[in-house]
Design a protein around this motif. Structure first.
Motif, short mmCIF file in Angstrom:
data_model
loop_
_atom_site.label_atom_id
_atom_site.label_comp_id
_atom_site.label_asym_id
_atom_site.label_seq_id
_atom_site.Cartn_x
_atom_site.Cartn_y
_atom_site.Cartn_z
N TYR A 89 0.83 -1.20 0.00
CA TYR A 89 0.00 0.00 0.00
C TYR A 89 0.87 1.27 0.00
O TYR A 89 0.51 2.27 -0.61
CB TYR A 89 -0.94 0.01 1.20
CG TYR A 89 -2.08 -0.97 1.09
CD1 TYR A 89 -2.87 -1.03 -0.05
CD2 TYR A 89 -2.37 -1.85 2.13
CE1 TYR A 89 -3.91 -1.92 -0.16
CE2 TYR A 89 -3.43 -2.76 2.04
CZ TYR A 89 -4.19 -2.79 0.88
OH TYR A 89 -5.23 -3.69 0.79
N ALA A 90 2.01 1.21 0.69
CA ALA A 90 2.90 2.36 0.71
C ALA A 90 3.47 2.65 -0.68
O ALA A 90 3.51 3.80 -1.12
CB ALA A 90 4.04 2.12 1.71
N ASN A 111 1.10 13.93 2.53
CA ASN A 111 1.28 13.08 1.35
C ASN A 111 2.47 13.42 0.45
O ASN A 111 3.48 12.72 0.44
CB ASN A 111 -0.02 13.12 0.53
CG ASN A 111 -0.06 12.03 -0.53
OD1 ASN A 111 0.94 11.48 -0.95
ND2 ASN A 111 -1.26 11.70 -0.97
N ASN A 122 11.20 8.25 -1.19
CA ASN A 122 10.17 7.24 -1.37
C ASN A 122 10.54 5.89 -0.77
O ASN A 122 9.68 5.22 -0.18
CB ASN A 122 9.82 7.10 -2.86
CG ASN A 122 9.02 8.27 -3.37
OD1 ASN A 122 7.80 8.28 -3.32
ND2 ASN A 122 9.70 9.31 -3.86
N VAL A 161 0.22 5.69 5.63
CA VAL A 161 0.32 5.59 4.18
C VAL A 161 -0.49 6.70 3.49
O VAL A 161 -0.12 7.18 2.43
CB VAL A 161 -0.13 4.19 3.70
CG1 VAL A 161 -0.37 4.14 2.20
CG2 VAL A 161 0.92 3.15 4.10
N ILE A 162 -1.60 7.10 4.12
CA ILE A 162 -2.44 8.16 3.54
C ILE A 162 -2.31 9.46 4.33
O ILE A 162 -3.24 10.26 4.38
CB ILE A 162 -3.92 7.72 3.46
CG1 ILE A 162 -4.47 7.38 4.87
CG2 ILE A 162 -4.10 6.54 2.53
CD1 ILE A 162 -5.98 7.18 4.90
N SER A 209 7.16 12.26 -0.64
CA SER A 209 7.74 11.78 -1.88
C SER A 209 8.66 12.79 -2.55
O SER A 209 9.44 12.44 -3.43
CB SER A 209 6.63 11.39 -2.89
OG SER A 209 6.07 10.15 -2.55
N SER A 254 0.66 4.07 -2.83
CA SER A 254 0.34 5.45 -2.49
C SER A 254 1.36 6.42 -3.07
O SER A 254 1.02 7.52 -3.50
CB SER A 254 0.26 5.63 -0.97
OG SER A 254 1.54 5.62 -0.37
N ARG A 255 2.64 6.00 -3.11
CA ARG A 255 3.67 6.88 -3.69
C ARG A 255 3.47 7.01 -5.19
O ARG A 255 3.64 8.09 -5.77
CB ARG A 255 5.06 6.34 -3.40
CG ARG A 255 5.49 6.30 -1.95
CD ARG A 255 5.26 7.59 -1.23
NE ARG A 255 3.90 7.68 -0.68
CZ ARG A 255 3.25 8.79 -0.42
NH1 ARG A 255 3.80 9.95 -0.70
NH2 ARG A 255 2.04 8.78 0.09
N VAL A 270 0.61 6.76 -6.80
CA VAL A 270 -0.58 7.59 -7.00
C VAL A 270 -0.24 9.07 -6.78
O VAL A 270 -0.65 9.95 -7.57
CB VAL A 270 -1.72 7.15 -6.07
CG1 VAL A 270 -2.86 8.16 -6.10
CG2 VAL A 270 -2.22 5.77 -6.47
N ALA A 271 0.50 9.36 -5.72
CA ALA A 271 0.85 10.76 -5.41
C ALA A 271 1.67 11.38 -6.53
O ALA A 271 1.39 12.51 -6.97
CB ALA A 271 1.62 10.83 -4.09
N VAL A 277 -7.14 11.77 3.67
CA VAL A 277 -7.15 11.58 2.21
C VAL A 277 -7.33 12.92 1.49
O VAL A 277 -6.58 13.25 0.57
CB VAL A 277 -8.24 10.58 1.80
CG1 VAL A 277 -8.34 10.49 0.28
CG2 VAL A 277 -7.96 9.20 2.38
#
Length: 482
Positions: free
Chosen positions: A25-26, A181, A144, A176-177, A185, A29-30, A32-33, A465
């Motif tokens: 998930y981590a 955010n 990251n 993670v969220i 990264s 999430s990176r 997606v960000a 989020v």
């Protein structure tokens, strides 16, 4: 014995499975960000065009092959997302070293790692896209990878501190969220610092004090607030009431001797923890106060050159960023206080919730308990939420309260979301709220109470989020806040 071994193997397998999920998930999430940042950057015009100065600078001896052109395009696109605000300083320091006095507000660990990567693993990339773009890619890799490792470490820390792996797992997912955010990264220190201090707290919990001091010493090369975490040594070795139980029957002299030994050992560990910060301060004073004559003539009257107790970091923060007690309390900063309000409210709620459970314990540094027991069965959702009230969390609450006071009275208050990305209790409380909402499914609360808990859960998750995603769009286009 067979049953016990089977249970242990099952618990270990469950723990490994959860760590794998946290890592997955981590990583997701990176991705997606960064992807959201790239898309928003392509659609929205930048508020500030400072990055164009870097991107238009001569790249040096760069190959002109098709692969090099593709790498160059990728690196430039990435830079347009992640090099904002503080990231400019880290990139410049990694590239040219400390040139300007104000750059001493930014610590050297991240730039050093960027240089190390750039001169080893990324050497082919540097020849293809140029040194600066390659350094930016190195910074993104460090941030990251650190984020993913920090998420896994927070899970382990939560499992050992709260003694409940399910709540630790939820807390890791909340990390993670996190609302900070994109900072996790970008070419910033949030993820790297969180990893180092999470490791330090994990080692302290396991009584691996030298390893913990080493981690905190490294954290002092990353951010100044690494010094505060050294208080865990004082707590674990001197203040905790349970460590003195074995001395209850000893004579007064033996008790005093044990106390002196523990205090000296704790102070030694605190000193080791401060080594990184002190080393950077010594380097800065030597460069600024005893450097070239032209520079020394200008800076020789700076307080950090004339006083032992003044620090370069403190001076630079006050001189260039107007950081100081209540300096931010002006009418024009009201929007920034509003931006910080959700994290401040979450922090106050988390501290109050823990205090209300056993105020006697909090007031007496854990030496006296109010007689309350967690009391729920270990396999119920209510017990998962109740793990937040464990005695092992007490020093984390003091840390949280201290940092909240500093953030709201002395710092640029809008940075509180990323400042708190290295405070485990923030994510433990968020997980507690989510777990309380889950308890309703097991019939552990009245309809009205469960509805209230459900709303609280949605508010917390929505804040994490929503703030995080909006932050990605604003950051990648160089819009405030920073």
């Amino acid at each position: 014995m067979v049953s016990s071994s089977a249970d242990t193997a099952s618990i270990c397998a469950c723990s490994r499975s959860r760590i794998r999920k946290v890592v997955q998930y981590a990583v997701l999430s990176r991705a997606v960000a960064l992807l959201l940042g790239a898309v928003s950057n392509a659609i929205v015009s930048d508020y500030d065009s400072s990055l164009s100065v870097i991107l238009s600078a001569p790249a040096g001896d760069v190959n002109s092959t098709a692969i090099s052109a593709l790498c160059n395009r990728f690196a430039r696109g990435l830079a347009q997302v992640v090099v904002r605000w503080d990231a400019f300083y880290f990139v410049h320091i990694a590239d040219a070293g400390y040139v300007y006095e104000q750059e001493h507000a930014f610590f050297p660990l991240l730039p050093l790692l960027m240089r190390m990567l750039n001169s080893t693993v990324l050497l082919p990339l540097a020849s293809a896209v140029g040194r600066q773009l390659s350094l930016i890619v190195a910074g993104v890799i460090v941030s990251n990878v650190s984020f993913v490792l920090a998420a896994a470490t927070l899970y382990k820390l939560g499992a050992e501190t709260m003694r409940n792996e399910r709540l630790a797992y939820i807390a890791a997912l909340m990390y993670v969220i996190a609302p900070s955010n994109i900072f996790m990264s970008a070419v910033c220190t949030e993820s790297l610092f969180a990893l180092v201090v999470f490791l330090a707290m994990l080692f302290i919990g396991r009584r691996n004090y030298l390893l913990a001091a080493g981690c905190l010493g490294i954290s002092g090369l990353c951010r100044s607030n690494g010094l505060v975490y050294a208080g865990f040594f004082i707590w674990n070795m001197v203040i905790r009431g349970d460590i003195w139980q074995g001395y209850a029957a000893n004579s007064g002299n033996r008790l005093v001797a044990a106390l002196v030994r523990r205090m000296l050992a704790a102070l030694l560990l605190v000193g080791l923890s401060a080594a990184g910060f002190v080393a950077f301060e010594v380097y800065g004073r030597n460069r600024l106060c005893n450097g070239p004559a032209a520079l020394a003539d200008v800076l020789s009257k700076r307080p950090y050159c004339t006083s032992t107790w003044s620090t370069i970091y403190g001076f630079v923060q006050a001189e260039y960023w107007n950081v100081g007690f209540l300096r931010y309390y002006t009418l024009q900063q009201l929007p920034n206080f509003l931006l910080a309000a959700p994290m401040i409210a979450l922090s106050l709620a988390g501290l109050w919730t823990y205090l209300a459970y056993d105020p006697v314990r909090l007031a007496t540094l854990g030496w006296i308990h109010g007689g309350r027991s967690l009391g729920a069965k270990p396999d119920t959702a209510d017990a998962v939420a109740a793990a937040y009230f464990g005695a092992e969390l007490l020093p984390h609450m003091y840390l949280w309260a201290l940092l909240l006071g500093v953030a709201t009275t002395t710092m640029h208050v809008q940075v509180i979301t990323r400042f708190f990305s290295s405070v485990p209790a923030v994510f433990w409380f968020a997980a507690h709220v989510v777990a309380k909402a889950a308890a309703r499914k097991e019939g552990l609360a009245s309809a009205q109470a469960s509805r209230s808990k459900r709303w609280a859960s949605w508010i917390v998750v929505g804040y994490f989020v929503g703030y995080g995603l909006v932050g990605v769009v604003l950051f990648s286009n160089f819009f405030p806040p920073a």
